[in-house]
Each structure stands twice: as structure tokens, then as C-alpha cells.
Design a protein around this motif. Sequence first.
Motif, short mmCIF file in Angstrom:
data_model
loop_
_atom_site.label_atom_id
_atom_site.label_comp_id
_atom_site.label_asym_id
_atom_site.label_seq_id
_atom_site.Cartn_x
_atom_site.Cartn_y
_atom_site.Cartn_z
N VAL A 213 1.15 -0.64 -0.20
CA VAL A 213 0.14 -0.30 0.17
C VAL A 213 0.53 1.11 0.23
CG1 VAL A 213 -1.68 1.61 1.17
CG2 VAL A 213 -1.49 -1.06 0.88
N VAL A 214 1.44 1.76 0.67
CA VAL A 214 3.24 2.78 0.98
C VAL A 214 3.73 2.93 -0.14
CG1 VAL A 214 4.17 3.90 2.20
CG2 VAL A 214 2.83 2.45 3.45
N GLY A 215 4.03 1.52 -0.94
CA GLY A 215 5.12 1.15 -2.15
C GLY A 215 4.12 2.30 -2.92
N HIS A 216 2.92 1.65 -3.33
CA HIS A 216 2.04 2.37 -4.43
C HIS A 216 2.14 3.80 -4.30
CE1 HIS A 216 -0.15 1.84 -7.98
NE2 HIS A 216 -1.00 1.97 -7.26
N LEU A 218 2.94 6.14 -2.96
CA LEU A 218 5.03 6.57 -2.43
C LEU A 218 4.97 7.12 -4.28
CD1 LEU A 218 6.37 5.76 0.83
CD2 LEU A 218 5.06 7.97 -0.01
N ALA A 219 4.85 5.92 -4.48
CA ALA A 219 5.59 5.74 -5.88
C ALA A 219 4.77 6.63 -6.60
CB ALA A 219 5.16 4.46 -6.38
N VAL A 220 3.03 6.08 -6.71
CA VAL A 220 1.99 7.51 -7.67
C VAL A 220 2.54 9.10 -7.30
CG1 VAL A 220 -0.02 7.93 -7.42
CG2 VAL A 220 0.67 5.30 -8.09
N ILE A 221 2.99 9.35 -5.92
CA ILE A 221 2.34 11.07 -5.76
C ILE A 221 4.16 11.42 -5.93
CG2 ILE A 221 3.38 12.38 -2.86
CD1 ILE A 221 1.14 10.20 -2.18
N LEU A 222 5.22 10.32 -5.86
CA LEU A 222 6.40 10.70 -6.94
C LEU A 222 6.36 10.64 -7.88
CD1 LEU A 222 9.40 10.75 -5.66
CD2 LEU A 222 10.03 9.03 -6.38
N THR A 256 -6.14 8.36 0.15
CA THR A 256 -6.65 6.69 0.14
C THR A 256 -5.77 5.74 0.18
OG1 THR A 256 -7.43 7.57 -2.39
CG2 THR A 256 -6.47 4.72 -2.43
N SER A 257 -4.64 5.74 0.26
CA SER A 257 -3.66 5.15 0.93
C SER A 257 -3.19 5.47 2.65
CB SER A 257 -2.06 6.24 0.95
OG SER A 257 -0.60 5.23 1.46
N LEU A 258 -4.18 6.23 3.25
CA LEU A 258 -4.34 6.21 4.39
C LEU A 258 -5.57 4.94 4.89
CD1 LEU A 258 -3.81 10.28 5.47
CD2 LEU A 258 -2.32 7.69 5.91
N GLN A 259 -5.99 5.29 4.10
CA GLN A 259 -7.58 4.72 4.70
C GLN A 259 -6.84 3.06 4.17
OE1 GLN A 259 -10.43 5.99 1.67
NE2 GLN A 259 -11.06 7.89 2.48
N ASP A 260 -6.78 2.68 3.00
CA ASP A 260 -6.53 1.48 2.77
C ASP A 260 -5.20 0.91 4.03
OD1 ASP A 260 -6.11 -0.76 1.94
OD2 ASP A 260 -4.77 -0.07 -0.05
N VAL A 261 -4.43 1.91 4.24
CA VAL A 261 -3.26 1.26 5.60
C VAL A 261 -4.21 0.98 6.86
CG1 VAL A 261 -1.68 2.30 7.33
CG2 VAL A 261 -1.52 2.53 4.81
N ARG A 262 -5.15 1.65 7.38
CA ARG A 262 -6.36 1.79 8.33
C ARG A 262 -6.74 0.25 8.24
NH1 ARG A 262 -7.86 6.97 7.26
NH2 ARG A 262 -6.49 8.64 8.94
N THR A 322 2.94 -0.56 -9.57
CA THR A 322 4.79 0.30 -8.61
C THR A 322 5.75 -0.04 -8.44
OG1 THR A 322 3.65 -0.13 -6.61
CG2 THR A 322 5.96 0.42 -5.96
N ASN A 323 6.49 -1.00 -9.31
CA ASN A 323 8.12 -1.61 -9.88
C ASN A 323 7.64 -0.45 -11.61
OD1 ASN A 323 9.11 -2.57 -7.58
ND2 ASN A 323 7.52 -4.92 -9.06
N ALA A 324 6.41 -0.47 -12.35
CA ALA A 324 7.09 -0.59 -13.05
C ALA A 324 7.17 1.39 -13.38
CB ALA A 324 5.54 -0.16 -13.76
#
Length: 422
Positions: A213-216, A218-222, A256-262, A322-324
Amino acid sequence: MREVPAWQRQAPDAAAGVAALALGIVEVHGNIYLDDERPAAYLLVLAVAVGVGLSRALPAAALAAAWFAGVVQVTSGVGALLVEVLLAVVAFGCARWGSAVTVWLSALSMPLGAIIAVLWLDSDLVYRALEIVGVRMLAETAYRGGDWRIPASLLIFALLATPWLLGLALRFLDRARSSRVSQVEAEAERDQAEEIARLQESQARLARDVHDVVGHSLAVILAQAESAQYLPDDDPAAHTAALKRTMANIATSARTSLQDVRQVLSAPAGAPAAGQHGDLEALVEGVRASGHEVVSTEVGAARPLPPELEVVAYRVLQEMLTNAIRHGRRGEPVRVERHWEGELRLEVRNVVGDAATTEEETRPLARVDPAELAVQSGVGHGLEGMRRRLEAVGGRLDVRRREEPGGATFTATAWVPLRAGR
């Protein structure tokens, strides 16, 4: 629990041996029929006392002492003594605590000893002995010269066999009790090991979910933040609008990331976390929103998946994208294929960028050592995490790098069964 010293464990046995010796000495001293055989009688009493004292600690030595007492009695002509009844203690000890050889030897010794006793003893000795123990009927038979040998041998055998059988029964009961205790301990250890394994697997699954969740996100945000650097600034109004859209996309991705982590952290142990796991297209659209060109292809009619397979497909595609994003070349499209023929096949292919992963990270997964993967990805939640997710439901993963005319490509392919394999 404090261990009892050896001398304390052996003290009761030593006391029993001393008591047998004292009783035997008193009996020999007061027996008027032993005037000429007192030295041999005292030796016999000593052998019986030694056998009684060693019956628990050294059953084999106790059996040897009993046989020595028999040899002394037969060779010296000493009459039967009441203290010899204590040889039953030796028979009990051999059956209860002796080795397998000692048990068998003691079993053979009882009938053999009874036969030797009646063959070597005369009727007068048997009469006195039986009169001492109070068996009047056999004493009368012996005195009158009747056939006393068979009942006498049976009596001697019974006096020895009864405690021997009791000792053997207690031996088997103790062995059964020890077996039950060992089984209970083994089951407790197994349950504890299973519980530890379950907790470790739960922790590993939670770590993989958070990593994905976090990796994806952060990759999108970056990627969105980097794309803002290339917004055209010749038109201030358009630049401002585009920047606002980018910031809105970043905020949406973070939310979305925060919601998914919760959701991942609040899900019960072993249960799939709630969320949009079935919406694979939403993942693709999220990457598009970050500024990456995505070419998506879907072959076959999409089918509903069980919750556990839905989570696996979602997380695996999420990690592939995320890797892509992280390692793909900007300006080159990310190609995503979903095939629903027989099983769900997910494939993500991108052109390797200048700062892409090394060849060691992108060679086929079957030829990558798991420990090496763990080092390359920090904690082993990337390629190895995808592989474990897929194997847990009967799926598989292939990751490889190909050299092509347009540049090196990185292709990750996952096969997800439409029904759980485990």
C-alpha cells in the motif's frame, strides 16, 4: 523443582536392607536347628539383606545376591529361613526397575529356583520351614513322607511370582504414563510452534500489505510531484490549473493510502482487508493519473473472485505497477494485460529506465536466491512478497528482463487461479 540428592533417594533402600539383616540375625541366633550351620546361615542372611537393599538401585546385582543366597543354602545344608521370604522384594525390584535382560533372567529364576529348592531340601527341612510360615497341611504332608515336592515348589514359585507380576504391572503403567506425558508435551510444543508460525505469518502478511500500500502510493505521489516540474509555464492560468490538479491527485493518493493502511491494520488476523481490492481498473487509472501513459488490455470476460484471490490479484498488480513506476522510463508506456482464460493472468511490461533495477534484480525469479532477494528489497516484501502471495493460493510468478531493439524491458507475469488452490 529441586532435584533430590542421590543419598536421599537410596536411604530407604539401605534402611530396608539393614532391617532385613537385623531380622535375619535375630532369627539365626534364636534357631536351635542351626547350631552347626550358623556361619553359613549368617552369610545367607547377609546375601538376602544385600539383595533387598539393591533391589531398586541395582536390580541385576540384587538378583545375583539372591542366587548367591540360594547357592549358600544348597551347598551348606542350611534349612529354610523366614527371612528368605524377603527375596520377594528382589523379585519385585527386578520386574519393576531392572533392564530387559534382568527382567527375563528374574522370570526364569523363579521356576528354576523353586525346582532346585524342592530337589535339594529334605522333608524335615521342608516340614520345619512350612511349620514356620504356618502352612500346616503341607507340613503334615512333608512329615509323613507324602508327595510334598510339587505343592512346595508351587508355593515357592507363587511367593516369588506374585510380587514379580506386581512389579511388571507397575513398570508398564509407569511406561504408559510417561508415554502419555511425552505425548501431551509433544502436542503442547506442536501447538506452540503452530501458534508462533501463525503469528509470524500474520506479521509477514501485515508487513507485505503495508509495504504494497505505502510503496504504491508513494511511487504514485512521487511521479505526480515530478510531473509538476514539467508543466508548461507560458500560460500562467493553465499552469496554475494543472498544478492544482496535480496537487489534488497527490492529496487523493495520500488520502486513499491512509484509508487503505487503516483497513489493513484494522482487519482481523487472517482475514482479507476491506477495500477496493476487486477494482483492478482503478489501480490502472491511478497510475494514469500520476502522469504515466498506461496501455491496458483485457482479454476474456472478467469473473468474480473469492475474497482471498481478490486480495492477491489486487496486491500483486499493485506491486507490479509500483515497480513499473519506480523503474520504468518516463515517456514510455506501461503495458498492462489481464487475461481471463482458464485462470487470471496479469502481466505488466515497461521499458527499463536509466536508473532501473540491475540485471540481478530482474532475471527470472526462479533463478534468484530468496535470501538475495530479501537483501535487494530491504525486507523482502517486493518480488518475494508477490511470489509468496501467489504460491499461498496455488498461483505462480515469472519475472524477467529482455533485451529488445527499443531498449531493455522488464516483464512481470502472475497467474492467479480462479479458485483457491489451498
